[in-house]
Design a protein around this motif. Structure first.
Motif, mmCIF file in Angstrom:
data_model
loop_
_atom_site.group_PDB
_atom_site.id
_atom_site.type_symbol
_atom_site.label_atom_id
_atom_site.label_comp_id
_atom_site.label_asym_id
_atom_site.label_seq_id
_atom_site.Cartn_x
_atom_site.Cartn_y
_atom_site.Cartn_z
ATOM 1 N N GLY A 1 2.448 -2.637 -4.294
ATOM 2 C CA GLY A 1 1.010 -2.404 -4.201
ATOM 3 C C GLY A 1 0.609 -1.088 -3.576
ATOM 4 N N ASN A 2 1.519 -0.111 -3.548
ATOM 5 C CA ASN A 2 1.218 1.203 -2.984
ATOM 6 C C ASN A 2 0.267 1.939 -3.933
ATOM 7 N N VAL A 3 -0.990 2.100 -3.529
ATOM 8 C CA VAL A 3 -2.012 2.680 -4.393
ATOM 9 C C VAL A 3 -1.721 4.145 -4.687
ATOM 10 N N PHE A 4 -1.222 4.869 -3.704
ATOM 11 C CA PHE A 4 -0.946 6.304 -3.879
ATOM 12 C C PHE A 4 0.049 6.519 -5.019
ATOM 13 N N VAL A 5 1.149 5.797 -4.993
ATOM 14 C CA VAL A 5 2.181 5.963 -6.020
ATOM 15 C C VAL A 5 1.715 5.402 -7.359
ATOM 16 N N ALA A 6 1.006 4.275 -7.322
ATOM 17 C CA ALA A 6 0.538 3.662 -8.565
ATOM 18 C C ALA A 6 -0.446 4.570 -9.290
ATOM 19 N N VAL B 1 -8.724 14.174 -4.649
ATOM 20 C CA VAL B 1 -9.376 14.897 -3.557
ATOM 21 C C VAL B 1 -9.284 14.019 -2.319
ATOM 22 N N VAL B 2 -8.923 14.627 -1.195
ATOM 23 C CA VAL B 2 -8.659 13.867 0.031
ATOM 24 C C VAL B 2 -9.582 14.354 1.139
ATOM 25 N N PHE B 3 -10.210 13.403 1.829
ATOM 26 C CA PHE B 3 -11.099 13.705 2.944
ATOM 27 C C PHE B 3 -10.409 13.383 4.263
ATOM 28 N N THR B 4 -10.745 14.139 5.301
ATOM 29 C CA THR B 4 -10.297 13.826 6.657
ATOM 30 C C THR B 4 -11.204 12.758 7.246
ATOM 31 N N ASN B 5 -10.616 11.752 7.871
ATOM 32 C CA ASN B 5 -11.448 10.771 8.567
ATOM 33 C C ASN B 5 -10.807 10.409 9.905
ATOM 34 N N LEU B 6 -11.522 9.628 10.688
ATOM 35 C CA LEU B 6 -11.040 9.207 11.997
ATOM 36 C C LEU B 6 -10.727 7.723 12.058
ATOM 37 N N ASP B 7 -11.092 6.986 11.018
ATOM 38 C CA ASP B 7 -10.900 5.534 11.039
ATOM 39 C C ASP B 7 -10.727 5.041 9.600
ATOM 40 N N ALA B 8 -9.491 4.917 9.159
ATOM 41 C CA ALA B 8 -9.223 4.486 7.789
ATOM 42 C C ALA B 8 -9.673 3.050 7.550
ATOM 43 N N ASP B 9 -9.611 2.205 8.563
ATOM 44 C CA ASP B 9 -10.070 0.826 8.398
ATOM 45 C C ASP B 9 -11.562 0.787 8.086
ATOM 46 N N LEU C 1 -3.048 2.113 3.118
ATOM 47 C CA LEU C 1 -1.627 2.474 3.196
ATOM 48 C C LEU C 1 -1.361 3.218 4.492
ATOM 49 N N ASP C 2 -0.330 2.812 5.227
ATOM 50 C CA ASP C 2 0.155 3.523 6.412
ATOM 51 C C ASP C 2 1.564 4.034 6.129
ATOM 52 N N PHE C 3 1.850 5.287 6.531
ATOM 53 C CA PHE C 3 3.216 5.793 6.392
ATOM 54 C C PHE C 3 3.429 6.980 7.315
ATOM 55 N N SER C 4 4.694 7.320 7.512
ATOM 56 C CA SER C 4 5.091 8.489 8.304
ATOM 57 C C SER C 4 6.103 9.299 7.521
ATOM 58 N N ARG C 5 6.165 10.591 7.820
ATOM 59 C CA ARG C 5 7.169 11.456 7.198
ATOM 60 C C ARG C 5 7.473 12.613 8.126
ATOM 61 N N PRO C 6 8.643 13.241 7.979
ATOM 62 C CA PRO C 6 8.960 14.424 8.790
ATOM 63 C C PRO C 6 8.214 15.641 8.279
ATOM 64 N N PHE C 7 7.948 16.576 9.193
ATOM 65 C CA PHE C 7 7.331 17.862 8.854
ATOM 66 C C PHE C 7 8.179 18.960 9.474
ATOM 67 N N VAL C 8 8.436 20.024 8.711
ATOM 68 C CA VAL C 8 9.233 21.159 9.197
ATOM 69 C C VAL C 8 8.410 22.421 9.023
ATOM 70 N N ALA D 1 -7.208 5.305 3.029
ATOM 71 C CA ALA D 1 -8.113 4.364 2.370
ATOM 72 C C ALA D 1 -8.529 4.978 1.033
ATOM 73 N N PHE D 2 -8.474 4.204 -0.043
ATOM 74 C CA PHE D 2 -8.592 4.735 -1.406
ATOM 75 C C PHE D 2 -9.893 4.308 -2.074
ATOM 76 N N ALA D 3 -10.435 5.213 -2.913
ATOM 77 C CA ALA D 3 -11.669 4.916 -3.642
ATOM 78 C C ALA D 3 -11.594 5.503 -5.044
ATOM 79 N N ALA D 4 -12.261 4.824 -5.989
ATOM 80 C CA ALA D 4 -12.353 5.319 -7.359
ATOM 81 C C ALA D 4 -13.451 4.557 -8.079
#
Length: 288
Positions: free
Chosen positions: A70-75, A92-100, A117-124, A138-141
């Motif tokens: 059910g990962n919306v980003f990948v789907a 298009v992605v917006f910055t927010n302070l509260d995804a819930d 969706l919650d996730f983490s990844r490394p950054f270099v 949080a996703f919208a369409a």
């Protein structure tokens, strides 16, 4: 509070091709970032914190599992590629302070595209220093946007990495100023985007004002007339172009000429049509 622009997602078949194309255009490109659900990116960052995210599927098994889970980003990424091919401009992605809170708003307005969706990844960074970043999405369409989408991105932890070296570009680009959206019914698209960006103000000429950029909605015919470009004939609710500010338009053009990049000058703008590794049209305007 109206959400600022965070970043733009550009699906690509190959990060190597995307890196080569963006580097030739004069952008500094980050190291690869690996997601835990089968996709990777290599981003172009700007001093105001916005960025462009070329996105490739590099682990098909992990992506398949994410879609099933059910990962919306990948789907949504998969739906976009199935309809429009592996290159394009999907989100298009917006910055927010509260995804819930955004997810609750999207559900209440009947524009939610699926579960959070919650996730983490490394950054270099450019010097090799690494850290871990975490996100809550949080996703919208709209129903008409079966492939394109928007999402609000909450950064769950602050980066401790200096990415200034990644924010300086040989072509002189300093910021994203506009996103050009395409809609057969611009008013409907504007209303949707205004809700998605948390009450962003809409001008009468189909311009949505964010704190750090604008989204301009055009019909396909108006887009072709203004920029001399065609959008995908099947994409009547989607995204087509990114307008960027350059410090010196003539210097930017000299870089493109020396790199052998095809482009057009129209109304004091440099227009670069989409190409493999560059899924959106890029439009350079001199910074006012």
């Amino acid at each position: 509070m109206t959400h600022p622009l965070d970043h733009l997602v550009l699906p690509t078949a190959s990060l190597e091709v995307a890196r080569a194309r963006l580097s030739l255009l004069g952008f500094t490109v980050s190291a690869r970032g690996k997601h835990p659900f089968g996709t990777e990116n290599c981003c172009v960052y700007f001093p105001d914190g916005t960025f462009v995210e070329p996105l490739a599927v590099t682990d098909q098994d992990a992506a398949d599992a994410a879609v099933i889970a059910g990962n919306v980003f990948v789907a949504r990424d998969r739906l976009y590629r199935e309809k429009f091919g592996p290159e394009g401009f999907s989100a298009v992605v917006f910055t927010n302070l509260d995804a819930d809170e955004d997810h609750r708003r999207y559900v209440g307005a009947d524009i939610s595209a699926g579960d959070r969706l919650d996730f983490s990844r490394p950054f270099v960074d450019a010097s090799g220093q690494s850290d871990t970043v975490s996100f809550r999405l949080a996703f919208a369409a709209l129903p008409q946007m079966r492939e394109n989408f928007v999402f609000a991105c909450e950064k769950a932890n602050a980066l401790n990495i200096d990415r200034a070296a990644l924010e300086t570009h040989a072509n002189g680009v300093v910021a994203i100023t506009q996103i050009i959206a395409i809609a057969s019914e611009p008013a409907k698209m504007m209303h949707f985007l205004g809700i998605a960006a948390a009450e962003a103000t809409c001008e009468s000429d189909h311009r949505l004002n964010l704190p750090n950029a604008q989204i301009v909605v055009m019909t396909p015919a108006r887009y072709a007339e203004k920029f001399g470009l065609a959008c995908h004939e099947d994409n009547n609710f989607g995204f087509a172009a990114i307008v960027m500010a350059v410090a010196d338009r003539q210097a930017a053009r000299r870089h493109l000429v020396s790199a052998g990049i095809n482009h057009e000058i129209r109304d004091q703008r440099i227009i670069i049509a989409p190409a493999p590794g560059q899924g959106a049209a890029f439009i350079f305007e001199e910074q006012s």
